[in-house]
Design a protein around this motif. Structure first.
Motif, mmCIF file in Angstrom:
data_model
loop_
_atom_site.group_PDB
_atom_site.id
_atom_site.type_symbol
_atom_site.label_atom_id
_atom_site.label_comp_id
_atom_site.label_asym_id
_atom_site.label_seq_id
_atom_site.Cartn_x
_atom_site.Cartn_y
_atom_site.Cartn_z
ATOM 1 N N ASP A 117 35.410 47.385 27.145
ATOM 2 C CA ASP A 117 34.812 48.531 26.462
ATOM 3 C C ASP A 117 33.381 48.202 26.051
ATOM 4 N N ASP A 131 37.119 45.937 21.953
ATOM 5 C CA ASP A 131 38.035 46.865 22.611
ATOM 6 C C ASP A 131 38.413 47.937 21.597
ATOM 7 N N TYR A 153 41.006 38.901 29.178
ATOM 8 C CA TYR A 153 39.618 39.167 28.796
ATOM 9 C C TYR A 153 38.857 37.872 28.503
ATOM 10 N N TYR A 179 39.507 43.779 18.389
ATOM 11 C CA TYR A 179 40.147 45.072 18.606
ATOM 12 C C TYR A 179 39.861 45.915 17.362
#
Length: 230
Positions: A117, A131, A153, A179
């Motif tokens: 992202d 993310d 990742y 996150y």
């Protein structure tokens, strides 16, 4: 025996593909070997579908923001989420922001693919992977710490992210994953990385991908949990 449509020996494995296999081997076969696709509208009630659409709009707004592109008109709740995002991780001229960054690696027999992202690279050589999550319920940090998404990742950035690093490569300690959910803007749990984590994750990925490649077509079984293979 039914002939497979796709040759997974040449496949670049994403975290989603590996998570699909881990959840339901039969679903993996349908999607990645047989090449079957099903629309998201098949799963979920209207509220779930609306939540998926809102999440997609938030991701689009984030991509535009970090690309320096006008975001355009947003409606609630995405508008409020976006304001929280700008407060949480504003653009900074000292850092490099790479939204929706895709990285592929084909090294020592491992072929992996990630689409981040956001990758933020700091002047001191640290790489932070963001993310975005928009689900109503936020899993505990321990869930993310052991998830295949985190494993893939961090590993791919460590092995194949050298061109993004001002030092010519990221060490394990340079890498972290965050996150973040705009529904819970104050809850931030950075997941760091170590050389021990890196060595462990490589073993996990090699074992899992090796198992998938060696499995006969007819042995991609469904699990006993109907929901996982629905």
């Amino acid at each position: 025996m039914k002939a497979a449509k796709n040759d997974i020996s040449q496949m670049y494995f994403s975290q989603y593909a590996l998570a699909t296999y881990d959840t339901c081997a039969l679903k993996f076969r349908f999607r990645y070997i047989d090449g079957l696709y099903w629309p998201s509208t098949w799963a979920g009630d209207p509220e779930q579908l609306e939540a998926i659409e809102q999440g997609e709009l938030f991701h689009l707004a984030a991509r535009r923001y970090y690309s320096g592109i006008p975001v355009g008109h947003l409606e609630e709740p995405v508008k409020s989420w976006f304001q929280e995002l700008k407060r949480f991780r504003p653009r900074d001229s000292r850092a490099v922001f790479l939204p929706e960054q895709e990285i592929r690696m084909d090294t020592d027999g491992l072929k992996l693919l990630v689409k981040l992202d956001l990758l933020m690279v700091l002047p001191d050589g640290r790489g932070v992977i963001y993310d975005w999550k928009t689900t109503p319920h936020r899993p505990k940090a321990s869930f993310f710490a052991r998830s295949l998404q985190t494993i893939v990742y961090r590993y791919v950035l460590r092995r194949a992210g050298s061109k993004y690093s001002p030092k010519g490569g990221f060490s394990s300690r340079d890498i972290s994953v965050i996150y973040w959910n705009p529904r819970y803007p104050a809850e931030v749990d950075p997941l760091g990385y170590s050389e021990e984590d890196f060595q462990r994750d490589e073993k996990i990925l090699r074992q899992m991908i090796g198992e998938i490649k060696a499995k006969p077509y007819e042995e991609f079984y469904a699990t006993s949990d109907i929901k996982k293979c629905a």
